[in-house]
Design an enzyme around this catalytic site. Sequence first.
Site, mmCIF file in Angstrom:
data_model
loop_
_atom_site.group_PDB
_atom_site.id
_atom_site.type_symbol
_atom_site.label_atom_id
_atom_site.label_comp_id
_atom_site.label_asym_id
_atom_site.label_seq_id
_atom_site.Cartn_x
_atom_site.Cartn_y
_atom_site.Cartn_z
ATOM 1 N N GLU A 33 51.203 175.431 20.903
ATOM 2 C CA GLU A 33 50.138 174.387 20.420
ATOM 3 C C GLU A 33 49.792 174.775 19.070
ATOM 4 O O GLU A 33 49.819 173.791 18.221
ATOM 5 C CB GLU A 33 48.935 174.330 21.370
ATOM 6 N N CYS A 191 56.323 155.116 23.046
ATOM 7 C CA CYS A 191 55.389 154.157 21.990
ATOM 8 C C CYS A 191 55.279 154.739 20.582
ATOM 9 O O CYS A 191 54.314 155.252 20.247
ATOM 10 C CB CYS A 191 53.987 154.289 22.770
ATOM 11 N N CYS A 198 59.030 149.377 24.128
ATOM 12 C CA CYS A 198 58.182 148.599 24.929
ATOM 13 C C CYS A 198 58.681 148.362 26.457
ATOM 14 O O CYS A 198 57.974 148.540 27.477
ATOM 15 C CB CYS A 198 57.176 147.609 24.415
ATOM 16 N N CYS A 201 58.544 150.962 28.861
ATOM 17 C CA CYS A 201 57.171 151.517 29.215
ATOM 18 C C CYS A 201 56.915 151.185 30.498
ATOM 19 O O CYS A 201 56.831 149.938 31.042
ATOM 20 C CB CYS A 201 56.198 151.025 28.065
ATOM 21 N N CYS A 207 49.513 146.171 29.285
ATOM 22 C CA CYS A 207 49.261 146.872 27.735
ATOM 23 C C CYS A 207 48.677 145.431 27.008
ATOM 24 O O CYS A 207 49.582 144.534 26.799
ATOM 25 C CB CYS A 207 50.404 147.226 27.190
#
Length: 356
Positions: A33, A191, A198, A201, A207
């Site tokens: 991270e 995205c 899309c 997705c 959405c």
Amino acid sequence: MYFSKKIINWYKINCRKLPWRETKNPYYILVSEFMLQQTKISIKTIKSYLNFIKKFPNIKKLSQAEEKDVLKEWEGLGYYKRAINLHFFAKKLRKKNKTIDFFPKKYKDLIKYKGIGPYTGAAIASICFNEVIPAIDGNAYRVFSRYLGVDYDLTLSVSINKLKIFILKMMDYNHPGLFNQAIMDLGSILCKPKNAKCLLCPIKSSCFSFKNGTVYEFPVKKNIIKKSKKNRFFYYIFIYDHHKNLCILNKRFSKDIWKGLYDFPLIESQKKLTINEIRYNVWKQFKLNFDTVIYKIKHKLTHQILLIQFLNCEITKKNFYNNKYLEKFLFIPYEKICEYPFPSPIILFLKHEKMI
């Protein structure tokens, strides 16, 4: 439940295969991270992560390391303050708990440490310790603002807190880490800011942006002010004493770029200098003659452009080392230079001169 089930099922099939996802060891997740703050996942990042973990396999080893060695392993990743903060975290943990390997498990405890912000803290707490808390990075902002049709400015903290309330209602409370990772990958793979995929997705049917044809209108960011880049002129003095086999290095301590890294004695100017002006500055500070500019490079950073020249200088005075100005520099054997961590322009110069 519909939302979380859909994205987690998609994630299980389509997730990116990354080495830090093969473990729930909080130290390994922490290192990954920190490396991914302001850095995209790439082959280079993965290689750096594996090398870092090999060199410093646990908190104890990292806490015992010298800063120079930590920065050397971070070399090439940029944003070196991340490495300094990671090292500081390890040292602080070992100072508090000398006999056991302690690691903060709660989000509220993690974010007390320098370098661990809301996203990093939430990612570690949810992935490693199953805490129900949304990890919201740029990908998550984009996914949720498009999916929900969030029309308020997400550069404002009040807006972010409002969005978190919605996300908490959508999370999988049994698998919060999996949920957060699924959102990360959905934003990265499908995205996208541009050329969003899309049609692939898993949540397109519900959405807001997909149904209304407004995908690229989100997220809304009204208060972004673009800073103009300023030019800085760096003239590095490369001094190598052939008789003593010594190179002169400088450690950067000031709150400026590359803090903690090493470079050469530097003359910085707000404007481009002529050859005569360079010669005057070199002579004035170091009592040296330079025969030529041996390397030039333009290095672009987020808010500044560095126009760098490297000057090859020779020691002409027998009492050169008596110069008080040299007391702040390090005198390193030529063959040891590769052991020190350098910013990218210095590395390129050393490679050009076949020194590393």
